[in-house]
Design a protein around this motif. Structure first.
Motif, mmCIF file in Angstrom:
data_model
loop_
_atom_site.group_PDB
_atom_site.id
_atom_site.type_symbol
_atom_site.label_atom_id
_atom_site.label_comp_id
_atom_site.label_asym_id
_atom_site.label_seq_id
_atom_site.Cartn_x
_atom_site.Cartn_y
_atom_site.Cartn_z
ATOM 1 N N GLU A 109 5.938 -5.340 -9.349
ATOM 2 C CA GLU A 109 6.734 -4.127 -9.166
ATOM 3 C C GLU A 109 7.798 -4.319 -8.082
ATOM 4 N N TYR A 110 7.443 -5.051 -7.024
ATOM 5 C CA TYR A 110 8.431 -5.307 -5.978
ATOM 6 C C TYR A 110 9.595 -6.111 -6.539
ATOM 7 N N ALA A 111 9.286 -7.135 -7.337
ATOM 8 C CA ALA A 111 10.345 -7.947 -7.933
ATOM 9 C C ALA A 111 11.274 -7.093 -8.788
ATOM 10 N N GLU A 112 10.697 -6.155 -9.528
ATOM 11 C CA GLU A 112 11.535 -5.271 -10.349
ATOM 12 C C GLU A 112 12.393 -4.370 -9.466
ATOM 13 N N ALA A 114 13.377 -4.812 -6.401
ATOM 14 C CA ALA A 114 14.381 -5.582 -5.659
ATOM 15 C C ALA A 114 15.366 -6.301 -6.577
ATOM 16 N N GLU A 115 15.220 -6.118 -7.881
ATOM 17 C CA GLU A 115 16.095 -6.738 -8.877
ATOM 18 C C GLU A 115 16.119 -8.256 -8.737
ATOM 19 N N LEU A 116 14.943 -8.822 -8.519
ATOM 20 C CA LEU A 116 14.817 -10.272 -8.457
ATOM 21 C C LEU A 116 14.765 -10.825 -9.877
ATOM 22 N N PRO A 117 15.605 -11.776 -10.207
ATOM 23 C CA PRO A 117 15.738 -12.201 -11.603
ATOM 24 C C PRO A 117 14.626 -13.151 -12.054
ATOM 25 N N HIS A 118 14.330 -13.092 -13.337
ATOM 26 C CA HIS A 118 13.470 -14.064 -14.024
ATOM 27 C C HIS A 118 12.200 -14.403 -13.236
ATOM 28 N N PRO A 119 11.335 -13.420 -13.011
ATOM 29 C CA PRO A 119 10.124 -13.696 -12.229
ATOM 30 C C PRO A 119 9.091 -14.514 -12.998
ATOM 31 N N TRP A 120 8.595 -15.540 -12.342
ATOM 32 C CA TRP A 120 7.491 -16.361 -12.831
ATOM 33 C C TRP A 120 6.339 -16.252 -11.850
ATOM 34 N N LEU A 121 5.147 -16.149 -12.359
ATOM 35 C CA LEU A 121 3.960 -16.234 -11.521
ATOM 36 C C LEU A 121 3.633 -17.696 -11.266
ATOM 37 N N VAL A 122 3.284 -17.998 -10.030
ATOM 38 C CA VAL A 122 2.766 -19.326 -9.694
ATOM 39 C C VAL A 122 1.427 -19.112 -8.996
ATOM 40 N N GLY A 123 0.352 -19.485 -9.662
ATOM 41 C CA GLY A 123 -0.975 -19.334 -9.087
ATOM 42 C C GLY A 123 -1.554 -20.682 -8.709
ATOM 43 N N TRP A 124 -2.339 -20.681 -7.641
ATOM 44 C CA TRP A 124 -2.992 -21.911 -7.188
ATOM 45 C C TRP A 124 -4.472 -21.617 -7.016
ATOM 46 N N SER A 125 -5.320 -22.346 -7.745
ATOM 47 C CA SER A 125 -6.772 -22.194 -7.675
ATOM 48 C C SER A 125 -7.163 -20.737 -7.957
ATOM 49 N N ASP A 137 2.252 -9.250 -17.805
ATOM 50 C CA ASP A 137 3.116 -8.069 -17.691
ATOM 51 C C ASP A 137 4.443 -8.368 -18.377
ATOM 52 N N PRO A 138 5.021 -7.417 -19.098
ATOM 53 C CA PRO A 138 6.292 -7.678 -19.805
ATOM 54 C C PRO A 138 7.424 -8.152 -18.905
ATOM 55 N N LEU A 139 7.349 -7.854 -17.603
ATOM 56 C CA LEU A 139 8.398 -8.287 -16.689
ATOM 57 C C LEU A 139 8.300 -9.760 -16.327
ATOM 58 N N VAL A 140 7.135 -10.358 -16.561
ATOM 59 C CA VAL A 140 6.891 -11.744 -16.186
ATOM 60 C C VAL A 140 7.361 -12.693 -17.285
ATOM 61 N N GLU A 141 8.109 -13.720 -16.908
ATOM 62 C CA GLU A 141 8.653 -14.638 -17.905
ATOM 63 C C GLU A 141 7.707 -15.779 -18.252
ATOM 64 N N GLY A 142 6.747 -16.051 -17.380
ATOM 65 C CA GLY A 142 5.796 -17.120 -17.636
ATOM 66 C C GLY A 142 4.973 -17.366 -16.397
ATOM 67 N N ALA A 143 4.090 -18.352 -16.465
ATOM 68 C CA ALA A 143 3.240 -18.672 -15.322
ATOM 69 C C ALA A 143 3.037 -20.173 -15.213
ATOM 70 N N PHE A 164 -0.085 -12.685 -25.455
ATOM 71 C CA PHE A 164 1.082 -12.339 -24.646
ATOM 72 C C PHE A 164 2.282 -13.187 -25.039
ATOM 73 N N GLY A 165 2.059 -14.459 -25.292
ATOM 74 C CA GLY A 165 3.083 -15.318 -25.866
ATOM 75 C C GLY A 165 4.049 -15.962 -24.898
ATOM 76 N N ARG A 166 3.963 -15.636 -23.614
ATOM 77 C CA ARG A 166 4.893 -16.221 -22.641
ATOM 78 C C ARG A 166 4.434 -17.631 -22.240
ATOM 79 N N PRO A 167 5.371 -18.454 -21.759
ATOM 80 C CA PRO A 167 5.009 -19.829 -21.380
ATOM 81 C C PRO A 167 3.896 -19.882 -20.341
ATOM 82 N N LEU A 168 3.052 -20.894 -20.467
ATOM 83 C CA LEU A 168 1.955 -21.117 -19.536
ATOM 84 C C LEU A 168 1.875 -22.620 -19.296
#
Length: 245
Positions: A109-112, A114-125, A137-143, A164-168
């Motif tokens: 929600e913060y990324a939306e 703040a109008e931060l473009p093309h958000p990707w999640l990066v998770g570690w462990s 989430d539909p706002l997320v482009e991939g992970a 969901f169909g987004r890149p992983l």
């Protein structure tokens, strides 16, 4: 100058506060490219806080120190509920991956907002489990998943991401403590769009400059391909973070 573990490249850095739907305030930082708009955004989810994971975990710290300048990528780091770092302590207590669903939503929600473009999640462990369970989430482009243990996240979560169909993209260390490349390929086969990359010689914590560079290059290859491969030298101004190795 060669880019080293302690090198801090130019960026516009600001402390931020994420507000969760269940009423908590989470400590964070946003690093943007200096003097230009970002081409993409990383929303980072850190390792297990009960075992030392936090927004300053070394791969994410180095991502925030390098990628705004080298790749034009914004990096949002934050402490999940109850987690502390030198930036402060987020409100609440550890939820074992359950109540952290609100933390993931707050970052998105913060990324939306703040109008931060093309958000990707990066998770570690532990952060990969949050991404898989709560990040579709539909706002997320991939992970991008670093060292996914696939313990709290199971087949149902993989099936949901497949739908969901987004890149992983999963970066799996050859000598990981929990899940190694052969088994990871079997588990992620449930997700047709998933890419599993085994990283030779790497371990769960991605210790060492070689491992960090591999991780950052593979992230940039997906989210900002024009900047790949990342340079290892920098001719402009820089700082050194003496608080860390």
């Amino acid at each position: 100058m060669q880019i080293r573990a302690s090198t801090v490249l130019p960026a516009e850095r600001e402390p931020i506060t994420l507000q969760t739907a269940d009423g908590l305030r989470l400590v964070g930082e946003l690093a943007r490219p200096a003097g230009r708009e970002p081409v993409a955004t990383l929303l980072t989810l850190h390792p297990l806080p009960t075992h030392g994971g936090m927004m300053d975990s070394h791969v994410y710290r180095k991502a925030a120190y390098r990628l705004p300048a080298l790749a034009g990528v914004a990096v949002l780091r934050f402490n999940t509920r109850g987690t502390s770092s030198r930036q402060g302590t987020s409100e609440g207590g550890f939820g074992d991956g359950e109540t952290e669903r609100y933390d993931v939503a707050a970052a998105i929600e913060y990324a939306e907002f703040a109008e931060l473009p093309h958000p990707w999640l990066v998770g570690w462990s532990f952060g990969t489990e949050l991404a898989l369970r709560w990040g579709a989430d539909p706002l997320v482009e991939g992970a991008v998943l670093l060292s996914p243990p696939l313990r709290r996240a199971g087949d149902a979560d993989l099936d949901a991401w497949a739908e969901f169909g987004r890149p992983l993209v999963a970066l799996v260390p050859e000598f990981d403590d929990y899940l190694r490349p052969p088994e990871a390929r079997e588990r992620f086969a449930r997700v047709p769009q998933a890419e599993v990359l085994g990283v030779e010689g790497a371990k769960h914590l991605w210790v060492g400059e070689s491992s960090v560079r591999t991780v950052l290059n593979e992230i940039v290859r997906r989210v900002a391909p024009a900047a790949h491969p990342l340079p290892t030298e920098w001719d402009g101004p820089y700082e050194t973070d003496s608080a860390f190795d």
